[in-house]
Motif scaffolding. Sequence first.
Motif, mmCIF file in Angstrom:
data_model
loop_
_atom_site.group_PDB
_atom_site.id
_atom_site.type_symbol
_atom_site.label_atom_id
_atom_site.label_comp_id
_atom_site.label_asym_id
_atom_site.label_seq_id
_atom_site.Cartn_x
_atom_site.Cartn_y
_atom_site.Cartn_z
ATOM 1 N N TRP A 12 -9.877 -16.030 -59.183
ATOM 2 C CA TRP A 12 -8.472 -15.825 -58.832
ATOM 3 C C TRP A 12 -7.682 -17.118 -59.049
ATOM 4 C CZ3 TRP A 12 -4.743 -17.846 -55.707
ATOM 5 C CH2 TRP A 12 -3.602 -17.069 -55.510
ATOM 6 N N PHE A 13 -8.209 -18.249 -58.583
ATOM 7 C CA PHE A 13 -7.521 -19.534 -58.779
ATOM 8 C C PHE A 13 -7.336 -19.824 -60.261
ATOM 9 C CE2 PHE A 13 -9.273 -20.529 -54.454
ATOM 10 C CZ PHE A 13 -8.049 -20.651 -53.825
ATOM 11 N N LYS A 14 -8.348 -19.512 -61.056
ATOM 12 C CA LYS A 14 -8.260 -19.752 -62.497
ATOM 13 C C LYS A 14 -7.170 -18.882 -63.126
ATOM 14 C CE LYS A 14 -10.951 -19.856 -66.715
ATOM 15 N NZ LYS A 14 -12.233 -19.736 -67.369
ATOM 16 N N ASN A 15 -7.143 -17.605 -62.779
ATOM 17 C CA ASN A 15 -6.189 -16.664 -63.374
ATOM 18 C C ASN A 15 -4.771 -16.804 -62.837
ATOM 19 O OD1 ASN A 15 -8.197 -15.501 -64.992
ATOM 20 N ND2 ASN A 15 -8.767 -14.068 -63.372
ATOM 21 N N GLU A 16 -4.638 -16.979 -61.530
ATOM 22 C CA GLU A 16 -3.304 -16.977 -60.905
ATOM 23 C C GLU A 16 -2.648 -18.355 -60.835
ATOM 24 O OE1 GLU A 16 -1.580 -14.240 -60.032
ATOM 25 O OE2 GLU A 16 -3.249 -13.051 -60.807
ATOM 26 N N TYR A 24 -7.660 -30.144 -59.513
ATOM 27 C CA TYR A 24 -7.871 -30.257 -58.071
ATOM 28 C C TYR A 24 -7.098 -29.137 -57.376
ATOM 29 C CZ TYR A 24 -9.508 -35.012 -58.950
ATOM 30 O OH TYR A 24 -10.207 -36.101 -59.402
ATOM 31 N N VAL A 25 -7.744 -28.485 -56.404
ATOM 32 C CA VAL A 25 -7.096 -27.458 -55.590
ATOM 33 C C VAL A 25 -7.115 -27.942 -54.146
ATOM 34 C CG1 VAL A 25 -7.192 -25.076 -54.765
ATOM 35 C CG2 VAL A 25 -7.747 -25.593 -57.155
ATOM 36 N N PRO A 90 -6.615 -14.829 -52.148
ATOM 37 C CA PRO A 90 -7.694 -15.477 -51.396
ATOM 38 C C PRO A 90 -7.617 -15.121 -49.913
ATOM 39 C CG PRO A 90 -6.542 -17.072 -52.756
ATOM 40 C CD PRO A 90 -5.744 -15.805 -52.786
ATOM 41 N N GLU A 91 -8.766 -15.178 -49.290
ATOM 42 C CA GLU A 91 -8.887 -14.881 -47.867
ATOM 43 C C GLU A 91 -9.671 -16.021 -47.236
ATOM 44 O OE1 GLU A 91 -9.844 -10.717 -46.270
ATOM 45 O OE2 GLU A 91 -11.775 -11.568 -46.823
ATOM 46 N N TYR A 92 -9.195 -16.537 -46.118
ATOM 47 C CA TYR A 92 -9.808 -17.697 -45.496
ATOM 48 C C TYR A 92 -10.577 -17.294 -44.238
ATOM 49 C CZ TYR A 92 -6.367 -19.754 -48.550
ATOM 50 O OH TYR A 92 -5.607 -20.074 -49.649
#
Length: 98
Positions: A12-16, A24-25, A90-92
């Motif tokens: 998801w981080f890669k796509n969105e 860095y995230v 994402p869900e934490y």
Amino acid sequence: MNIQVGEKARAWFKNEMDVNQGDYVRFFVRYGGSSPLHEGFSLGVSKDEPMEIGVKSELDGVVYFIEQKDLWYFDGHDLRVNYNEKLDEPEYEYVKSS
């Protein structure tokens, strides 16, 4: 404290957020919202260069991190980042550190 980022969340981080190897995230505390740990605060995320890393996890060449100044928020908990398919985000999850 540890940061765990699931495979689907990493996708998801890669796509969105266009996160690629070498990026860095940052997970950061923001005023507003709520969480199971602190009412009135919630967790934000950004693609950002670190200033003073408090904790990090490197996966697939991407560094996921929390700044030293934001560690108070986690209050002895690890951060697990998963992907919520229903909400497509994402869900934490905060898990007491052992």
